[in-house]
Write a protein that holds these residues in place. Structure first.
Motif, mmCIF file in Angstrom:
data_model
loop_
_atom_site.group_PDB
_atom_site.id
_atom_site.type_symbol
_atom_site.label_atom_id
_atom_site.label_comp_id
_atom_site.label_asym_id
_atom_site.label_seq_id
_atom_site.Cartn_x
_atom_site.Cartn_y
_atom_site.Cartn_z
ATOM 1 N N ASP A 46 62.307 -10.599 27.548
ATOM 2 C CA ASP A 46 62.567 -11.896 26.930
ATOM 3 C C ASP A 46 61.378 -12.334 26.076
ATOM 4 O O ASP A 46 60.220 -12.189 26.480
ATOM 5 N N GLY A 47 61.673 -12.868 24.906
ATOM 6 C CA GLY A 47 60.616 -13.381 24.045
ATOM 7 C C GLY A 47 59.837 -12.327 23.292
ATOM 8 O O GLY A 47 58.795 -12.632 22.697
ATOM 9 N N LEU A 48 60.309 -11.084 23.298
ATOM 10 C CA LEU A 48 59.610 -10.021 22.570
ATOM 11 C C LEU A 48 59.495 -10.394 21.091
ATOM 12 O O LEU A 48 60.489 -10.682 20.429
ATOM 13 N N THR A 49 58.275 -10.381 20.568
ATOM 14 C CA THR A 49 58.056 -10.750 19.173
ATOM 15 C C THR A 49 58.058 -9.506 18.285
ATOM 16 O O THR A 49 57.877 -8.377 18.761
ATOM 17 N N ASP A 50 58.218 -9.732 16.998
ATOM 18 C CA ASP A 50 58.140 -8.617 16.058
ATOM 19 C C ASP A 50 56.747 -7.994 16.069
ATOM 20 O O ASP A 50 56.600 -6.775 15.899
ATOM 21 N N GLU A 51 55.722 -8.822 16.262
ATOM 22 C CA GLU A 51 54.357 -8.296 16.310
ATOM 23 C C GLU A 51 54.190 -7.312 17.467
ATOM 24 O O GLU A 51 53.577 -6.248 17.314
ATOM 25 N N GLU A 52 54.722 -7.670 18.630
ATOM 26 C CA GLU A 52 54.672 -6.757 19.772
ATOM 27 C C GLU A 52 55.535 -5.519 19.520
ATOM 28 O O GLU A 52 55.143 -4.392 19.850
ATOM 29 N N TYR A 53 56.692 -5.740 18.985
ATOM 30 C CA TYR A 53 57.683 -4.677 18.779
ATOM 31 C C TYR A 53 57.114 -3.541 17.930
ATOM 32 O O TYR A 53 57.312 -2.363 18.238
ATOM 33 N N PHE A 54 56.386 -3.888 16.883
ATOM 34 C CA PHE A 54 55.850 -2.871 15.980
ATOM 35 C C PHE A 54 54.376 -2.548 16.239
ATOM 36 O O PHE A 54 53.798 -1.707 15.540
ATOM 37 N N TRP A 55 53.759 -3.181 17.226
ATOM 38 C CA TRP A 55 52.322 -3.038 17.469
ATOM 39 C C TRP A 55 51.941 -1.592 17.772
ATOM 40 O O TRP A 55 52.599 -0.906 18.554
ATOM 41 N N MET A 81 65.263 0.955 8.061
ATOM 42 C CA MET A 81 64.203 1.455 8.931
ATOM 43 C C MET A 81 64.468 2.902 9.327
ATOM 44 O O MET A 81 65.624 3.333 9.434
ATOM 45 N N THR A 82 63.377 3.631 9.562
ATOM 46 C CA THR A 82 63.489 4.986 10.101
ATOM 47 C C THR A 82 62.543 5.130 11.285
ATOM 48 O O THR A 82 61.576 4.379 11.424
ATOM 49 N N ILE A 83 62.829 6.124 12.129
ATOM 50 C CA ILE A 83 62.012 6.378 13.312
ATOM 51 C C ILE A 83 61.246 7.680 13.114
ATOM 52 O O ILE A 83 61.789 8.667 12.609
ATOM 53 N N ASP A 84 59.962 7.677 13.463
ATOM 54 C CA ASP A 84 59.115 8.863 13.331
ATOM 55 C C ASP A 84 59.472 9.891 14.399
ATOM 56 O O ASP A 84 59.661 9.541 15.567
ATOM 57 N N PHE A 85 59.533 11.163 14.006
ATOM 58 C CA PHE A 85 59.641 12.219 15.000
ATOM 59 C C PHE A 85 59.333 13.556 14.340
ATOM 60 O O PHE A 85 59.159 13.652 13.122
ATOM 61 N N ALA A 86 59.240 14.588 15.165
ATOM 62 C CA ALA A 86 58.998 15.937 14.666
ATOM 63 C C ALA A 86 59.653 16.926 15.610
ATOM 64 O O ALA A 86 59.796 16.657 16.806
ATOM 65 N N PHE A 87 60.072 18.049 15.067
ATOM 66 C CA PHE A 87 60.650 19.105 15.889
ATOM 67 C C PHE A 87 60.127 20.451 15.402
ATOM 68 O O PHE A 87 60.292 20.787 14.231
ATOM 69 N N PRO A 88 59.454 21.184 16.287
ATOM 70 C CA PRO A 88 59.103 20.802 17.665
ATOM 71 C C PRO A 88 58.038 19.716 17.684
ATOM 72 O O PRO A 88 57.348 19.489 16.688
ATOM 73 N N GLU A 89 57.926 19.049 18.838
ATOM 74 C CA GLU A 89 56.934 17.995 18.975
ATOM 75 C C GLU A 89 55.528 18.580 18.893
ATOM 76 O O GLU A 89 55.266 19.672 19.397
ATOM 77 N N PRO A 90 54.596 17.864 18.253
ATOM 78 C CA PRO A 90 53.204 18.329 18.215
ATOM 79 C C PRO A 90 52.549 18.186 19.583
ATOM 80 O O PRO A 90 53.055 17.485 20.462
ATOM 81 N N GLU A 91 51.433 18.857 19.749
ATOM 82 C CA GLU A 91 50.630 18.731 20.968
ATOM 83 C C GLU A 91 49.258 18.188 20.611
ATOM 84 O O GLU A 91 48.568 18.783 19.783
ATOM 85 N N PRO A 92 48.844 17.064 21.206
ATOM 86 C CA PRO A 92 49.635 16.225 22.100
ATOM 87 C C PRO A 92 50.668 15.412 21.318
ATOM 88 O O PRO A 92 50.502 15.176 20.120
ATOM 89 N N VAL A 93 51.701 14.978 22.015
ATOM 90 C CA VAL A 93 52.714 14.135 21.381
ATOM 91 C C VAL A 93 52.085 12.787 21.038
ATOM 92 O O VAL A 93 51.362 12.212 21.861
ATOM 93 N N PRO A 94 52.288 12.265 19.830
ATOM 94 C CA PRO A 94 51.694 10.970 19.477
ATOM 95 C C PRO A 94 52.132 9.854 20.427
ATOM 96 O O PRO A 94 53.229 9.890 20.988
ATOM 97 N N PHE A 95 51.260 8.872 20.576
ATOM 98 C CA PHE A 95 51.608 7.687 21.360
ATOM 99 C C PHE A 95 52.733 6.950 20.642
ATOM 100 O O PHE A 95 52.775 6.912 19.413
ATOM 101 N N THR A 96 53.649 6.372 21.401
ATOM 102 C CA THR A 96 54.806 5.714 20.797
ATOM 103 C C THR A 96 54.800 4.218 21.080
ATOM 104 O O THR A 96 54.406 3.772 22.155
ATOM 105 N N THR A 97 55.263 3.447 20.111
ATOM 106 C CA THR A 97 55.261 1.990 20.179
ATOM 107 C C THR A 97 56.461 1.473 20.967
ATOM 108 O O THR A 97 57.368 2.227 21.331
ATOM 109 N N ILE A 98 56.472 0.167 21.184
ATOM 110 C CA ILE A 98 57.626 -0.457 21.835
ATOM 111 C C ILE A 98 58.887 -0.200 21.016
ATOM 112 O O ILE A 98 59.949 0.129 21.569
ATOM 113 N N SER A 99 58.797 -0.334 19.700
ATOM 114 C CA SER A 99 59.990 -0.126 18.872
ATOM 115 C C SER A 99 60.498 1.308 18.997
ATOM 116 O O SER A 99 61.711 1.545 19.061
#
Length: 209
Positions: A46-55, A81-99
């Motif tokens: 509840d109350g999730l802001t856009d700033e948090e969502y994309f932080w 909007m698009t979502i970042d990804f790669a196949f195969p995943e790199p090592e280490p896998v990048p940290f992912t945001t709330i969004s």
């Protein structure tokens, strides 16, 4: 103002519904998730802001971004909007945001399963239209979860014993009950990660509300 994780733990705990028989497996499987959703997971969103969502807590996070600004090997999605990804995943896998994590839950955990098993319009990571705001993402999450729970309820008891089918790839012969348990685990652990990221944001940046 949203509740902290400490405040959430103060809420009274009811482990079983009085109206569910111990042999009513369909209700018990749904209640496992519904209890967490109503008592822990959804209130923490509840109350999730856009700033948090994309932080981005660290550099080079995978995120949901305006079209044409992605930083990963591949970007998926229709619309703005698009979502970042790669196949195969790199090592280490990048940290992912709330969004990004919500995108994974909405599409990969719920929407694609709803399409495969419960008649939803077909979708996948590449064809989904990702939310431009936190509020829109939560609306998508609520809608997909409602579809999933209604679909699980429609299985009754006998449907839970049926195999998942080819949509689940190498797990095609596993029962629908096993799939429901898997989805419960996925939702509980991924949305707990989102809750932790909200706490981290609050302690690093303070509340914007």
């Amino acid at each position: 103002m949203r509740r902290s994780s400490h405040e959430s733990r103060k809420a009274p705990v009811r482990y079983f519904r009085d109206d569910v028989r111990m042999t009513d497996w369909n209700s018990m499987l749904r209640d496992q998730l519904i209890w967490h959703w109503n008592g822990q997971l959804r209130p923490r969103l509840d109350g999730l802001t856009d700033e948090e969502y994309f932080w981005e807590p660290v550099a080079d996070c995978w995120n949901v971004r305006p079209r044409g600004t992605g930083i990963a090997q591949m970007q998926a999605g229709t619309g703005a909007m698009t979502i970042d990804f790669a196949f195969p995943e790199p090592e280490p896998v990048p940290f992912t945001t709330i969004s990004w994590r919500l995108g994974h839950v909405i599409v990969g955990v719920l929407a694609m399963r709803n399409a495969s098993h419960f008649g939803r319009t077909p979708t996948d990571y590449e064809s989904f239209e990702y939310a431009t705001t936190a509020a829109e993402a939560l609306d998508q999450l609520d809608a997909e979860l409602a579809t999933w729970l209604t679909g699980v309820e429609s299985l009754g008891e006998e449907g839970l014993a049926e195999p998942c089918g080819p949509a689940e790839g190498p797990y095609a012969e596993r029962s629908m009950a096993e799939l429901v348990l898997h989805i419960n685990r996925e939702l509980i652990h991924h949305l707990s990660e989102v809750s932790l990221l909200r706490d981290l944001y609050l302690h690093k940046n303070g509340s914007l509300r």
